[in-house]
Scaffold this motif. Structure first.
Motif, PDB file in Angstrom:
ATOM      1  N   SER A 150      -8.022   0.040  -5.098  1.00  0.00           N
ATOM      2  CA  SER A 150      -7.216  -1.173  -5.102  1.00  0.00           C
ATOM      3  C   SER A 150      -7.090  -1.725  -6.504  1.00  0.00           C
ATOM      4  O   SER A 150      -7.989  -1.584  -7.321  1.00  0.00           O
ATOM      5  CB  SER A 150      -7.808  -2.218  -4.157  1.00  0.00           C
ATOM      6  OG  SER A 150      -8.949  -2.793  -4.721  1.00  0.00           O
ATOM      7  N   ALA A 166      -5.006  -6.285   3.385  1.00  0.00           N
ATOM      8  CA  ALA A 166      -5.158  -4.922   2.873  1.00  0.00           C
ATOM      9  C   ALA A 166      -5.367  -3.933   4.013  1.00  0.00           C
ATOM     10  O   ALA A 166      -4.788  -2.841   4.025  1.00  0.00           O
ATOM     11  CB  ALA A 166      -6.329  -4.859   1.890  1.00  0.00           C
ATOM     12  N   LEU A 201      -3.903   0.397  -3.004  1.00  0.00           N
ATOM     13  CA  LEU A 201      -3.669  -0.982  -2.553  1.00  0.00           C
ATOM     14  C   LEU A 201      -3.250  -1.803  -3.769  1.00  0.00           C
ATOM     15  O   LEU A 201      -4.052  -2.024  -4.677  1.00  0.00           O
ATOM     16  CB  LEU A 201      -4.968  -1.562  -1.962  1.00  0.00           C
ATOM     17  CG  LEU A 201      -5.393  -1.119  -0.552  1.00  0.00           C
ATOM     18  CD1 LEU A 201      -5.467   0.377  -0.401  1.00  0.00           C
ATOM     19  CD2 LEU A 201      -6.713  -1.769  -0.170  1.00  0.00           C
ATOM     20  N   THR A 223      -2.753  -1.027   4.888  1.00  0.00           N
ATOM     21  CA  THR A 223      -3.226   0.355   4.775  1.00  0.00           C
ATOM     22  C   THR A 223      -2.961   1.122   6.067  1.00  0.00           C
ATOM     23  O   THR A 223      -2.466   2.254   6.050  1.00  0.00           O
ATOM     24  CB  THR A 223      -4.732   0.364   4.445  1.00  0.00           C
ATOM     25  OG1 THR A 223      -4.926  -0.378   3.247  1.00  0.00           O
ATOM     26  CG2 THR A 223      -5.242   1.777   4.261  1.00  0.00           C
ATOM     27  N   VAL A 251       0.855  -1.186   0.000  1.00  0.00           N
ATOM     28  CA  VAL A 251       0.000   0.000   0.000  1.00  0.00           C
ATOM     29  C   VAL A 251       0.888   1.231   0.000  1.00  0.00           C
ATOM     30  O   VAL A 251       1.849   1.309   0.765  1.00  0.00           O
ATOM     31  CB  VAL A 251      -0.939   0.015   1.227  1.00  0.00           C
ATOM     32  CG1 VAL A 251      -1.700   1.331   1.298  1.00  0.00           C
ATOM     33  CG2 VAL A 251      -1.915  -1.147   1.149  1.00  0.00           C
TER      34      VAL A 251
END
Lengths: 239, 262, 239, 262, 239, 262
Positions: F81, F150, F137, F154, F58
């Motif tokens: 993403s 994710a 992402l 993040t 990320v």
């Protein structure tokens, strides 16, 4: 803006903006069989929401990579009319509608006897003509009625309703204003016969206890709405 | 593509050649028409029209914007139509196809050329700020003759449209959402669509008639009787006589249609 | 801008901006067979319009859903070069070109003996290299010549021309300025042998009488242009 | 994909290995070239080039716009090419494919790196307003070697381009469409493209030659003899010696090509 | 900005911004086999560049019009991560990445024994995670290692490196700053066994002599990098 | 579509019904997790997370922009993403599909509703200029449970993010790239994802488990123990009891996960 404080039935709850009790649904009306061309259809008004659903299928799947050898697939397209919201929405799918389309198809999946139609496809078109909070749940509720109207064999009729937290209280069926100003929103869809949950989201901050309370309240709301679904089909087919 | 069994084609055509239609209508008769205005609270203007089973909702939404450089003193009309996949198994999701583009462009020309909307009144600061009126034609059920239904619903939605009062102070636009006023309108205009089938012209073709038409003619006529738009469609020709005959019928039928707007 | 007032042949008519009589066409030139790769082609100059048309086909239809079992289909792509207009046009189709492509294909349809080529496709590519009013008609006129150049069997050669209302007068073949400032524009395409009409639009305000007058004038214009089409083929093939 | 019958491939290759070409040209000979400038009145600059049957029109249109943030004092060149479906049965409508992108980017680099256009002269208000020159390469007929035809047509169009006089008053740009001046130009640059077929390099490949080439080399050379752009294409390699030989030939041939610009 | 003047090894050359000798490469590191799902993969760091390559295939070509009856085709997608550059890059292909994808596929073509896999496809995905000048060459270098990691039979391992002209000097392997401020950039890919050139571009102004010098220097750079490629495979497979 | 051999499905399911997993993990056990922050120098914030073989980077990039009209005092978070085709043979290039949209929207809600980022602090000139934080992402290797990987990556990237100091003078924003300060953060929130297989819920499903799950439940929980996001997926239902059980496990496991952020 004038806040209408209604007392009436609001026994034991803080007042909600539109005067409802904490566990009270907005006005709800469902009509089945409202379109000519579609295989099945339903029109729903729920508070200020106006939603039209059409079903096409089961029919041959024109998207080969979506075909399943042993059952039908459900494809859903949730769409908001440009004029359905205060600021005109640009036509075409956006990220929100793509997500709602996906979870709506998943929410409906287990209610339909898909095994009867291998390699085929059922298309669900949900048009939000006017939006006032809770359109995804209203779309699912209407889609089930349209599915029945299309004569597609079903195990049960999925029904959806949200609960949430507004001004520190857990309340049922958030309006647009409550959704915007509230602390949390929990949309839920169930199979009413078994009480199993086919859609669940939570958006906002809730303690585990509050979440459980909201979930219970949403399920109760679903059960009330389920009766209106059945009524709509009775009105249409006299069953 | 629309494939119709030869036998259906023949039976419809034979009937029409004998001045009869499958649903019993006269050659120049519309199906049943219903019109409701103001059905969408969140739209500043809206209307639902049904012609037979064809069903269209039009929503009008005003928005502040910039004028086109070559018309700095005029507001802007933007007409968009969505042939929703719910309306017909032949409509597909995605950007407007040529049918949708033709529909919205012809309706747009009919409205625009009739000068129905007083675009000058929609100018707030010349060259800088004008009202843009977005007209969204939402086709819900397609059973033939979208053109006339769309024109009728669009005009009804415009007649129903309210725009906020605006004031200009120090080159800033102050918009008063509490005080709404109707859209400034002048003439009205509606459309009549004919299908050529066999040797005849029929008004307001149903879906089955549309599928077998050889040519189509849509005519827009204003309340003062001027021809403001015309569009031929279909793969086959029309004679000059057929066109002039259609104009004559449209002149009468448009005035009938206008009663639905009252 | 200086308005040139020519007297000359303008007998009985108000002067037009470019000095033409009310029933006078702009200068017209058509060449057939101007491209190497295309199966047929034509180049047309009409007033300030410069238009190039290429035909490919009849060939197997690569778009199956467009195939017809009993005849060929005509696909048309009308396109304006970015440099063809005063303000650069962004490349790619817009709503105007999509509509013109549709009605052009329809206008050409009945002139071609499509039944000879079942399941196949004829592609018509119209490139507007420079635009000065009346490009859709000019494109149709050139497309017919290109179609003949491709050796495709035809019943007739479609020809198109507009008439309209400018300064209160019905005039033939509107220039760009006349189209913009005028009261109405009526593009017409005909099959010259029968006089039947294959394209008709009207844009602006006309009484029924004015419309008929414009229609008649446009048809006359078409007949004149038809001769230039034939000349172009004669020049190319010495027929 | 380009499939060529094996027998055609062999016969062309055999000829070339004997220093001969199907159309009788020498290894280092261009096909017939024609060039017309100023053919599109509505374009501020334009040119049509034919090399053999390959035909390209380039239009140049200036437009006021903002500079890129990292070059606030420079005007902007934007090169776009359309491989029109009319030009070849292998070209399809739609957004530019990789062939089209490569063509416009290589021509763009050739023009840009030769510093042909004086971009500083195209700045009107630093950081705010500059001239953007849109170069649209319209490919009408494709019979091989688009690169050299495109470069020649682009340079000719630029030499033909007029831009309106501008004045700046109170930070506003006043544009005088009546008083046009030529685009400020410095060097010129053109391209020569070679195809490797069999064991040889041939200049200006025709379509048939392009279809069977193993490698392609395009070389951009300025009027003062500098190499300003180079692009190898094709699935097969070149030797260093082949590349240097191509550079030598290009140095001579570019000067010949430049005569068409006079 | 502070310019670091290093003397050290810069014998006989003007100082480069980062202190390298005119013929000196940036630090280079290659790892093979870094991804689980891909058939082959490689990760490369070269100066400030960070590049990840994945190979899928040979597999059946799902794009029929790209199929070749006698061999596999190579499809390449060069992509920059939005966060790989100073100003966020919008996701999705742009003109630059489309061109680089094309010439990368061409550069790799002759190294792979494609005849072994008729009608099939090899996909090369190049992700630039961080860019600091020379990403196209670094991508090709890493792609060859990933191709070997995928077990695809190869004639040789293509390797790429740029040379160029900066401050009037011909130098090897331009950094981002040198590329931006320099006079010319010449990216080159070779088959190291034969020295044949599979990718060549030149961007900027060079005399013929300067060009030859740059080409020679780039080829030398390629040969050095080739050793690191082999090392990476040795580290992975102990060959 | 994901087709799994019936025998694989059965063997995984049977094991799980006996409280065992193919890779030997407990029902409520994550695979090995690794996290590196600050791995992309050009990104103002970045992190790479591996959960098992699933791998995500990320990157966070701040950019000056305008606030949304209805929140003039708040900065903006934008989460995007890319399910890169390199990550799985089932991912295709092109605009984000529904899986990608769901992933980024759920992670976005988890971050947003936890009020992790102090959006008020990101406002520079109310209604005019705010910081927009772009969170990209980049999914590099897909071996199951993208959601939790994710969310973790993040949050780690946000904790690693620096934004330039800004000053406002005469309504102009002066940005000092030399003086960076950390992003103003409040709470933290991470996600735990469960798969229902057979009659059981398993935490952190591997790819093989994901392929055969009947339902999926992702739960986002803040450092102070609040449920800030929840998303059910999959074609089959869950019972209320299963959901409440998953919440209980997630409450514990999230606190474990948070240790990776220290």
């Amino acid at each position: 803006m004038i806040i209408i404080i209604t007392l009436g039935t609001n026994v034991g709850t803080k007042a909600r903006e539109d005067g409802r009790a904490f566990d009270e649904l907005r006005n709800l009306k469902i009509d089945a069989g409202v379109l000519e061309r579609a295989d099945g259809s339903a029109y729903l008004e729920f508070g200020g929401n106006k939603i039209l659903v059409a079903i096409y299928g089961p029919k041959e799947s024109y998207i080969r990579r979506l075909q399943r050898p042993d059952r039908a697939v459900i494809r859903c397209r949730y769409n908001m009319a440009p004029f359905s919201v205060d600021d005109r929405k640009r036509p075409g799918p956006d990220r929100r509608s793509i997500e709602i389309s996906k979870i709506t198809a998943e929410a409906l999946h287990s209610s339909v006897i898909l095994e009867k139609y291998p390699r085929s496809m059922i298309e669900v078109f949900i048009e939000v003509l006017e939006a006032e909070g809770g359109t995804r749940c209203a779309g699912i509720t209407a889609a089930s009625v349209a599915m029945a109207d299309a004569g597609i064999p079903m195990r049960d009729m999925v029904v959806a309703c949200a609960a949430g937290k507004v001004n520190g209280e857990i309340v049922l069926d958030l309006s647009e204003v409550e959704d915007k100003d509230g602390e949390a929103d929990v949309p839920v869809a169930i199979l009413p016969r078994t009480g199993q949950i086919t859609l669940l989201q939570s958006d906002g901050n809730l303690s585990a206890d509050e979440f459980e309370k909201a979930l219970d309240l949403a399920i109760k709301g679903c059960q009330q709405i389920s009766e209106v679904q059945k009524e709509a089909l009775k009105n249409r087919y006299g069953v | 593509m629309k494939i119709v069994p030869e036998i259906t084609r023949k039976s419809i055509t034979n009937l029409i050649n004998q001045q009869e239609r499958v649903d019993g209508r006269a050659m120049d008769e519309f199906r049943e028409i219903s019109l409701e205005s103001g059905i969408i609270s969140k739209a500043e203007g809206s209307a639902r029209v049904k012609i037979g089973n064809t069903q269209i909702i039009v929503g009008a939404k005003p928005q502040l914007g910039e004028p086109f450089p070559d018309t700095p003193n005029l507001g802007v009309l933007i007409t968009n139509s969505e042939l929703l996949p719910m309306a017909s198994p032949t409509f597909e999701p995605g950007p407007p196809d040529e049918r949708s583009v033709e529909l919205s462009r012809v309706v747009d020309r009919c409205i625009r050329e009739s000068q129905m909307v007083d675009l000058e009144e929609l100018c707030i600061i010349p060259g800088k700020k004008v009202w843009m009126i977005f007209l969204d034609l939402h086709i819900l059920d397609y059973d033939g003759n979208l053109m006339d239904a769309a024109a009728l619903a669009t005009v009804a939605a415009l007649k129903n449209t309210q725009i906020p009062n605006t004031q200009v102070e120090d080159n800033e636009v102050i918009m008063d959402q509490e005080e709404m006023k109707p859209l400034p309108l002048k003439e009205e205009a509606l459309m009549c669509t004919f299908a050529k089938i066999g040797d005849e012209l029929v008004l307001d073709p149903s879906l089955d008639e549309e599928k077998i038409l050889s040519a189509r003619l849509s005519i827009g006529i204003t309340s003062s009787g001027k021809i403001c738009a015309m569009q031929k469609g279909g793969d086959h020709p029309l004679t000059k006589e057929e066109i002039l005959k259609a104009v004559k019928i449209a002149e009468v039928k448009t005035q009938d249609l206008m009663k639905h707007l009252e």
